[in-house]
Structures are given as C-alpha cells and as structure tokens.
Design a protein around this motif. Structure first.
Motif, PDB file in Angstrom:
ATOM      1  N   LEU A 118       0.833  -1.201   0.000  1.00 54.39           N
ATOM      2  CA  LEU A 118       0.000   0.000   0.000  1.00 54.39           C
ATOM      3  C   LEU A 118       0.868   1.252   0.000  1.00 54.39           C
ATOM      4  CD1 LEU A 118      -2.808  -1.083   2.479  1.00 54.39           C
ATOM      5  CD2 LEU A 118      -2.750  -1.240   0.003  1.00 54.39           C
ATOM      6  N   GLU A 119       1.523   1.484  -1.115  1.00 59.18           N
ATOM      7  CA  GLU A 119       2.370   2.659  -1.245  1.00 59.18           C
ATOM      8  C   GLU A 119       1.528   3.870  -1.635  1.00 59.18           C
ATOM      9  OE1 GLU A 119       4.973   1.441  -4.304  1.00 59.18           O
ATOM     10  OE2 GLU A 119       5.987  -0.095  -3.096  1.00 59.18           O
ATOM     11  N   GLU A 120       2.081   5.052  -1.420  1.00 60.57           N
ATOM     12  CA  GLU A 120       1.373   6.272  -1.798  1.00 60.57           C
ATOM     13  C   GLU A 120       1.196   6.335  -3.316  1.00 60.57           C
ATOM     14  OE1 GLU A 120       3.066   9.789  -0.290  1.00 60.57           O
ATOM     15  OE2 GLU A 120       2.939   9.187   1.822  1.00 60.57           O
ATOM     16  N   ASN A 121       0.018   6.767  -3.715  1.00 58.63           N
ATOM     17  CA  ASN A 121      -0.305   6.930  -5.136  1.00 58.63           C
ATOM     18  C   ASN A 121      -0.165   5.618  -5.924  1.00 58.63           C
ATOM     19  OD1 ASN A 121      -0.700   9.727  -4.735  1.00 58.63           O
ATOM     20  ND2 ASN A 121       1.508  10.060  -4.901  1.00 58.63           N
ATOM     21  N   ARG A 122      -0.290   4.479  -5.228  1.00 56.59           N
ATOM     22  CA  ARG A 122      -0.180   3.197  -5.902  1.00 56.59           C
ATOM     23  C   ARG A 122      -1.447   2.942  -6.719  1.00 56.59           C
ATOM     24  NH1 ARG A 122       3.189  -1.490  -5.565  1.00 56.59           N
ATOM     25  NH2 ARG A 122       2.454  -2.801  -7.245  1.00 56.59           N
ATOM     26  N   HIS A 123      -1.280   2.520  -7.972  1.00 53.76           N
ATOM     27  CA  HIS A 123      -2.398   2.178  -8.839  1.00 53.76           C
ATOM     28  C   HIS A 123      -2.336   0.690  -9.190  1.00 53.76           C
ATOM     29  CE1 HIS A 123      -2.863   6.485  -9.150  1.00 53.76           C
ATOM     30  NE2 HIS A 123      -3.992   6.326  -9.841  1.00 53.76           N
ATOM     31  N   LEU A 124      -3.491   0.128  -9.406  1.00 56.82           N
ATOM     32  CA  LEU A 124      -3.601  -1.294  -9.694  1.00 56.82           C
ATOM     33  C   LEU A 124      -4.292  -1.473 -11.037  1.00 56.82           C
ATOM     34  CD1 LEU A 124      -3.277  -4.189  -8.517  1.00 56.82           C
ATOM     35  CD2 LEU A 124      -5.534  -3.896  -7.482  1.00 56.82           C
ATOM     36  N   ARG A 125      -3.716  -2.290 -11.910  1.00 50.84           N
ATOM     37  CA  ARG A 125      -4.290  -2.530 -13.236  1.00 50.84           C
ATOM     38  C   ARG A 125      -5.116  -3.819 -13.201  1.00 50.84           C
ATOM     39  NH1 ARG A 125      -0.633  -3.604 -17.098  1.00 50.84           N
ATOM     40  NH2 ARG A 125      -1.763  -2.617 -18.811  1.00 50.84           N
ATOM     41  N   LEU A 126      -6.403  -3.686 -13.465  1.00 48.47           N
ATOM     42  CA  LEU A 126      -7.333  -4.812 -13.383  1.00 48.47           C
ATOM     43  C   LEU A 126      -8.259  -4.825 -14.600  1.00 48.47           C
ATOM     44  CD1 LEU A 126      -8.472  -4.426  -9.667  1.00 48.47           C
ATOM     45  CD2 LEU A 126      -6.859  -6.128 -10.534  1.00 48.47           C
ATOM     46  N   VAL A 127      -8.908  -5.964 -14.800  1.00 48.61           N
ATOM     47  CA  VAL A 127      -9.994  -6.067 -15.782  1.00 48.61           C
ATOM     48  C   VAL A 127     -11.274  -5.683 -15.030  1.00 48.61           C
ATOM     49  CG1 VAL A 127     -11.261  -7.595 -17.335  1.00 48.61           C
ATOM     50  CG2 VAL A 127      -8.786  -7.907 -17.009  1.00 48.61           C
ATOM     51  N   PRO A 128     -11.895  -4.560 -15.350  1.00 45.64           N
ATOM     52  CA  PRO A 128     -12.985  -4.021 -14.514  1.00 45.64           C
ATOM     53  C   PRO A 128     -14.166  -4.957 -14.321  1.00 45.64           C
ATOM     54  CG  PRO A 128     -12.868  -2.881 -16.621  1.00 45.64           C
ATOM     55  CD  PRO A 128     -11.628  -3.700 -16.517  1.00 45.64           C
ATOM     56  N   GLU A 129     -14.503  -5.766 -15.335  1.00 46.48           N
ATOM     57  CA  GLU A 129     -15.673  -6.645 -15.211  1.00 46.48           C
ATOM     58  C   GLU A 129     -15.341  -8.010 -14.604  1.00 46.48           C
ATOM     59  OE1 GLU A 129     -14.318  -7.015 -19.584  1.00 46.48           O
ATOM     60  OE2 GLU A 129     -14.338  -5.540 -17.963  1.00 46.48           O
ATOM     61  N   ALA A 130     -14.068  -8.272 -14.336  1.00 45.40           N
ATOM     62  CA  ALA A 130     -13.666  -9.580 -13.805  1.00 45.40           C
ATOM     63  C   ALA A 130     -13.792  -9.617 -12.285  1.00 45.40           C
ATOM     64  CB  ALA A 130     -12.229  -9.891 -14.208  1.00 45.40           C
ATOM     65  N   ALA A 131     -14.172 -10.785 -11.786  1.00 39.08           N
ATOM     66  CA  ALA A 131     -14.235 -10.997 -10.332  1.00 39.08           C
ATOM     67  C   ALA A 131     -12.888 -11.519  -9.849  1.00 39.08           C
ATOM     68  CB  ALA A 131     -15.348 -11.990  -9.994  1.00 39.08           C
ATOM     69  N   TYR A 132     -12.417 -10.966  -8.756  1.00 40.56           N
ATOM     70  CA  TYR A 132     -11.151 -11.370  -8.144  1.00 40.56           C
ATOM     71  C   TYR A 132     -11.399 -11.782  -6.698  1.00 40.56           C
ATOM     72  CZ  TYR A 132      -8.824  -8.815 -11.995  1.00 40.56           C
ATOM     73  OH  TYR A 132      -8.388  -8.355 -13.216  1.00 40.56           O
ATOM     74  N   HIS A 133     -10.458 -12.573  -6.176  1.00 43.00           N
ATOM     75  CA  HIS A 133     -10.494 -12.890  -4.746  1.00 43.00           C
ATOM     76  C   HIS A 133      -9.520 -11.925  -4.062  1.00 43.00           C
ATOM     77  CE1 HIS A 133     -11.471 -15.942  -1.551  1.00 43.00           C
ATOM     78  NE2 HIS A 133     -10.552 -15.204  -0.955  1.00 43.00           N
ATOM     79  N   PHE A 134     -10.077 -10.927  -3.373  1.00 39.49           N
ATOM     80  CA  PHE A 134      -9.270  -9.928  -2.669  1.00 39.49           C
ATOM     81  C   PHE A 134      -9.102 -10.336  -1.208  1.00 39.49           C
ATOM     82  CE2 PHE A 134     -11.421  -7.511  -6.051  1.00 39.49           C
ATOM     83  CZ  PHE A 134     -10.345  -6.879  -6.662  1.00 39.49           C
ATOM     84  N   THR A 135      -7.909 -10.113  -0.665  1.00 38.19           N
ATOM     85  CA  THR A 135      -7.663 -10.349   0.755  1.00 38.19           C
ATOM     86  C   THR A 135      -6.997  -9.118   1.347  1.00 38.19           C
ATOM     87  OG1 THR A 135      -7.300 -12.707   0.301  1.00 38.19           O
ATOM     88  CG2 THR A 135      -6.691 -11.901   2.483  1.00 38.19           C
TER      89      THR A 135
END
Length: 291
Positions: free
Chosen positions: A166-183
């Motif tokens: 969790l760094e400052e200004n960190r961005h994450l590239r994802l497929v917006p319609e895809a379901a992920y398992h987040f922890t």
C-alpha cells in the motif's frame, strides 16, 4: 487442565518454529517495523497470512484436472473454476496454469457468451502475472487510496495470491468486469476476504476483528489457530512484548519445572522411536481432564 502427553506434544511441535509477532492496535507501526528488523527470526502476523495464500496444493490439483475437459465440458469447467476461486485466492501456480488453459479454451467451439467470458478470464490471469496483457483486454487502472481510507488497519492487499503493497499513489491494473479474490491483510487484525470486482470491494463495509483487545497490563487475544497462538507474541512497545497464551504458558512452565526429571527422558524416547510402541494401542483421553 492439559494432560502431560498433550503438553509434551505441543512443546515439541512448537520448539523449532519461529515466533509470530502481532501488532497491538495501540502500538506504533514504526516501532513495530523496527522491532521486526532487529529480530530477523520473528515474522509478522501479516507475513504469515501472505505465506498461506501462496500454498494451495489441493486447489492446484483440482485446477489441473480441468485440463482434461473436452470443448463441450468447458461450461462445467468454468463453473468449477468460479466455485474454487470464491472459496480461496488462486495460488501463483494456479494462475500460471489457468492463463495457459483459458488460452487453449479460446480455440474450442463454444457459444459467444462462453467465448467472451473465457477471454475475460484470460485477460485477468495474464494481467496478474506481468505488466503486459493481450491486445483485446479491457484494462482499468484503479487507485488504492479510497480502499486505504476505508480500511486504515490494512498492511497490504492481495489480489488472488499477488501481494500489492500500500504505497502512496499506488495504482492497480485490473480487468474491470472480472471478479477477483481480494484479501485485506493486517498485522493487527484478522484478514478480510472478498470475491467480486474492485468496484464492489469499495462498496463493502469490512469489519475486521482486532487480534488483541486491551493493553500491556492485561489483554485478550482472538486467535483461533492453536499452533499460531503458541508461537505468537503481542507487541505493545519495545519494552512490552507478551505471549498471547501467557497464562497457559506460565502454567506449562510450572508443570515442566515440577516434572523435568522425567520430561526430558520421555521426550527423548518419543523422538527416538518410542512412539512405535503405541502402534497398536488405544489411547483414551477423558474430556474432563482438559477443563
């Protein structure tokens, strides 16, 4: 009260394991980090949770079985994949396998709906493992700032088994319609898991439970894992680091001191092969003895 055999087994089982350090909610994160650096044999609770995400041999075995499906069985395979993914985060090995499998499935004769879904999954698995993605993928770059504000106790975010600091200004590239398992992982709270899109994750009210309640003068721990509880220590300040099972530990130390004349020889017998003598014996433990 624990039986002598139970205490002996627990002592032998935990003697070679590294200690796990929990950050009390009131503790300074900077002091906690410094303490870990000064004690390299000690692991943080958050790091232990991260390690668990990396190990999924049963899941991987079930994933590998999908390779034998025929093109007509792909819909059933997708249902199995979705069910397994909802149950737990996909390990690195599962992600690698599924990236190749979904590429293979795209060459099969399926309905347009199934074909589109398979392409979305292939984009998801490909993007999680490297910066590049197939040209047909729709990719979205999302900021983690709002997630951090909603969950200030977080140490890191795991997207499947991929760890995102969790760094400052960190961005994450994802497929917006895809379901992920987040922890959502922490050193001071229980991990929170969620299966869905990132947009849905931001809409969740995640109520993480503090692992420790109280202060250095008296506290209660909320750890269900007995093995972990025996290894864990709670960091309040550099001068106050206490065992989570302190009361039980003092009882066991007292018991060991009273019985050390026979404890060491008995341990040597068990380790050296004395357990073989119990091979065909029945051991009955009366439940009231654990009270």
């Amino acid at each position: 009260m624990k039986t002598p055999l139970m205490i002996l087994i627990l002592l032998l089982a935990t003697s070679t394991k590294a200690q796990v350090l929990i950050q009390a909610p009131s503790a300074s994160p900077a002091e906690f980090k410094k303490f870990l650096q000064e004690n390299p044999t000690t692991r943080s609770y958050g790091d232990v949770q991260i390690e668990k995400l990396q190990q999924a041999p049963e899941q991987e075995q079930q994933m590998f079985s999908l390779a034998d499906l025929s093109p007509t069985e792909i819909p059933q395979g997708l249902e199995t994949l979705s069910r397994l993914n909802q149950q737990s985060a996909l390990s690195a090995l599962s992600l690698q396998f599924l990236r190749d499998l979904t590429l293979k499935w795209q060459s099969g004769k399926t309905s347009p709906q199934i074909e589109s879904y398979v392409k979305t999954l292939h984009c998801k698995f490909s993007l999680l493992q490297d910066e590049s993605s197939p040209a047909a993928c729709r990719v979205e770059s999302v900021s983690l700032e709002n997630l951090k504000k909603l969950n200030p106790w977080m140490k890191a975010l795991a997207v499947e088994s991929q760890i995102i600091p969790l760094e400052e200004n960190r961005h994450l590239r994802l497929v917006p319609e895809a379901a992920y398992h987040f922890t959502l992982i922490s050193d001071s709270h229980t991990a929170v898991s969620f299966y869905g899109t990132f947009a849905q994750l931001l809409q969740q009210a995640n109520h993480a439970q503090a692992l420790v309640e109280g202060g250095c003068g008296g506290f209660q721990s909320q750890i269900d894992d007995i093995s972990l509880s025996l290894q864990a220590r709670v960091f309040f300040t550099p001068s106050c680091v206490q065992a989570t099972n302190q009361a039980d530990e003092e009882t066991e130390k007292s018991w060991v001191q009273r019985n050390k004349k026979w404890l060491i020889p008995t341990a040597a017998i068990l380790v050296g092969g004395g357990i073989y003598a119990l091979k065909d014996k029945k051991i009955i433990i009366d439940k009231p003895s654990f009270k």
